[in-house]
Every structure is written in structure tokens, then in C-alpha cells.
Design a protein around this motif. Structure first.
Motif, PDB file in Angstrom:
ATOM      1  N   LEU A 223       1.175  -1.142  -0.230  1.00 18.71           N
ATOM      2  CA  LEU A 223      -0.348  -0.337   0.215  1.00 18.71           C
ATOM      3  C   LEU A 223       0.979   1.179  -0.097  1.00 18.71           C
ATOM      4  O   LEU A 223       1.444   1.449   1.067  1.00 18.71           O
ATOM      5  CB  LEU A 223      -1.065  -0.008   1.611  1.00 18.71           C
ATOM      6  N   PRO A 224       0.999   2.374  -0.727  1.00 20.43           N
ATOM      7  CA  PRO A 224       1.791   3.513  -0.719  1.00 20.43           C
ATOM      8  C   PRO A 224       1.221   4.232  -0.429  1.00 20.43           C
ATOM      9  O   PRO A 224      -0.037   4.288   0.114  1.00 20.43           O
ATOM     10  CB  PRO A 224       1.579   4.012  -1.926  1.00 20.43           C
ATOM     11  N   LEU A 225       2.689   4.882   0.438  1.00 18.80           N
ATOM     12  CA  LEU A 225       1.925   5.872   1.307  1.00 18.80           C
ATOM     13  C   LEU A 225       2.654   7.188   1.163  1.00 18.80           C
ATOM     14  O   LEU A 225       3.874   7.362   1.152  1.00 18.80           O
ATOM     15  CB  LEU A 225       2.598   5.594   3.296  1.00 18.80           C
ATOM     16  N   PRO A 226       1.789   8.230   0.996  1.00 20.86           N
ATOM     17  CA  PRO A 226       2.215   9.166  -0.107  1.00 20.86           C
ATOM     18  C   PRO A 226       2.763  10.536   1.326  1.00 20.86           C
ATOM     19  O   PRO A 226       2.313  10.164   2.137  1.00 20.86           O
ATOM     20  CB  PRO A 226       1.472  10.029  -0.594  1.00 20.86           C
ATOM     21  N   ALA A 227       3.778  11.009   0.821  1.00 19.27           N
ATOM     22  CA  ALA A 227       5.330  11.666   2.281  1.00 19.27           C
ATOM     23  C   ALA A 227       3.864  12.825   2.519  1.00 19.27           C
ATOM     24  O   ALA A 227       3.222  13.499   1.796  1.00 19.27           O
ATOM     25  CB  ALA A 227       5.564  12.676   0.761  1.00 19.27           C
ATOM     26  N   GLY A 228       3.857  12.614   4.036  1.00 17.78           N
ATOM     27  CA  GLY A 228       2.988  13.596   4.543  1.00 17.78           C
ATOM     28  C   GLY A 228       1.314  13.774   4.466  1.00 17.78           C
ATOM     29  O   GLY A 228       0.749  14.328   5.348  1.00 17.78           O
ATOM     30  N   GLN A 229       1.076  12.554   4.249  1.00 17.93           N
ATOM     31  CA  GLN A 229      -0.332  12.785   3.766  1.00 17.93           C
ATOM     32  C   GLN A 229      -0.950  10.798   4.677  1.00 17.93           C
ATOM     33  O   GLN A 229      -0.381   9.800   5.190  1.00 17.93           O
ATOM     34  CB  GLN A 229      -0.781  12.238   2.592  1.00 17.93           C
ATOM     35  N   THR A 230      -2.290  11.453   5.763  1.00 14.48           N
ATOM     36  CA  THR A 230      -2.919  10.009   5.841  1.00 14.48           C
ATOM     37  C   THR A 230      -3.606   8.775   4.920  1.00 14.48           C
ATOM     38  O   THR A 230      -4.263   9.432   4.625  1.00 14.48           O
ATOM     39  CB  THR A 230      -3.882  11.038   7.623  1.00 14.48           C
TER      40      THR A 230
END
Length: 160
Positions: A96-103
Motif C-alpha cells: 500500500l503506497p503511503l504518500p509523504a505527509g498524507q494520512t
């Protein structure tokens, strides 16, 4: 000696300018992913699978690649979405991708964690450890509460 150092400095500067910004940081050098509101649904006797939900916030772009827990023989990261007017669920094999700084919220009807091959029933109020493994950041272990997610009057999840 000076003639040798100047060309070497130029080569080093060129290599630095061509570096890959997407490269992974060395192990342990990236700040920890923040994990909150971990919740897994209870399982009645005989049921061997359940869903878990939580929120993730990563300071840098990363990927949740796997989960482990002693409460289940196997875990998977899943996505749910409507295809051909039917809710379909599939494993996210690449993570699961986790974009920088986003919840990123894992919730009922959306992305979630599946616990499979559960040997002992998970009962309301109990807690179980979940260890989340990331492509770049260090693993994070949290205690997930066993309970039902909150649902509004329209049947929509409102959080954990």
C-alpha cells in the motif's frame, strides 16, 4: 596534485546532480511511520478471518509491504472497490503506497488488513500486536483493539 583533485571534484559534483531522488534511505535513517487507531473486528468461534483498520502517516513516501501478528497464520493487505456493481476485494501484492505527509486510512469498504488462518477467536475488548513492515521505514508494532468500527446512521464507517 591540485590538477587531480579538480577533475575528481567535478566528477563528484556531476554524480551528485544525477542522483536518484527516489532511492531508499539506508535502513533506520527514515523517520518512523505514525500508526493510530488500530482496530480489528472480533471473530466468532469457527471464523478464521477478519479485517483490521488503522491510519498511517509517513513523513516520506513509503509503502506498507506486510503485517505480522501471532494472532493469525497469515496476513494480507487488501483493497475493496466496486467493479461491475459488485464490491470486490483483492490483495495488494505490491503493498500500500503511503504518500509523504498524507494520512492514509484503512477502513471498512476500502483498503484494510486481513487476518487469515486465525486459530483462537478474537473477542471484544482484547488487544493483539500488529507489526507493520515498510519498504524504507523501520517496522512499527502497535496494539490493535478488538471491536466493531463505528458506523453512522447510513451505514458509513465514521472512524475506528
Amino acid at each position: 596534485m591540485i590538477r587531480t583533485l579538480i577533475p575528481l571534484a567535478a566528477v563528484a559534483a556531476l554524480l551528485g546532480a544525477c542522483s536518484n531522488d527516489g532511492a531508499k534511505a539506508p535502513a533506520g535513517s527514515q523517520a518512523a511511520v505514525v500508526v493510530a487507531d488500530a482496530l480489528c473486528r472480533p471473530t466468532p468461534v469457527g471464523r478464521q478471518a477478519t479485517g483490521c483498520y488503522l491510519t498511517l502517516t509517513s513523513p516520506a513516501a513509503d509503502t506498507l509491504v506486510s503485517i505480522s501478528t501471532p494472532a493469525a497464520g497469515r496476513t494480507e493487505i487488501h483493497e475493496s472497490k466496486i467493479e461491475s456493481n459488485m464490491m470486490m476485494m483483492r490483495q495488494l501484492k505490491a503493498g500500500l503506497p503511503l504518500p509523504a505527509g498524507q494520512t492514509v486510512e484503512l477502513k471498512p469498504g476500502g483498503n484494510h488488513i486481513m487476518l487469515l488462518a486465525i486459530e483462537q477467536p478474537l473477542t471484544e475488548g482484547q488487544t493483539i500486536p500488529l507489526t507493520l513492515n515498510f519498504a524504507a521505514a523501520a517496522p512499527v508494532t502497535v496494539q490493535a483493539t478488538i471491536g466493531q468500527p463505528k458506523i453512522d446512521e447510513y451505514g458509513t464507517p465514521t472512524g475506528h
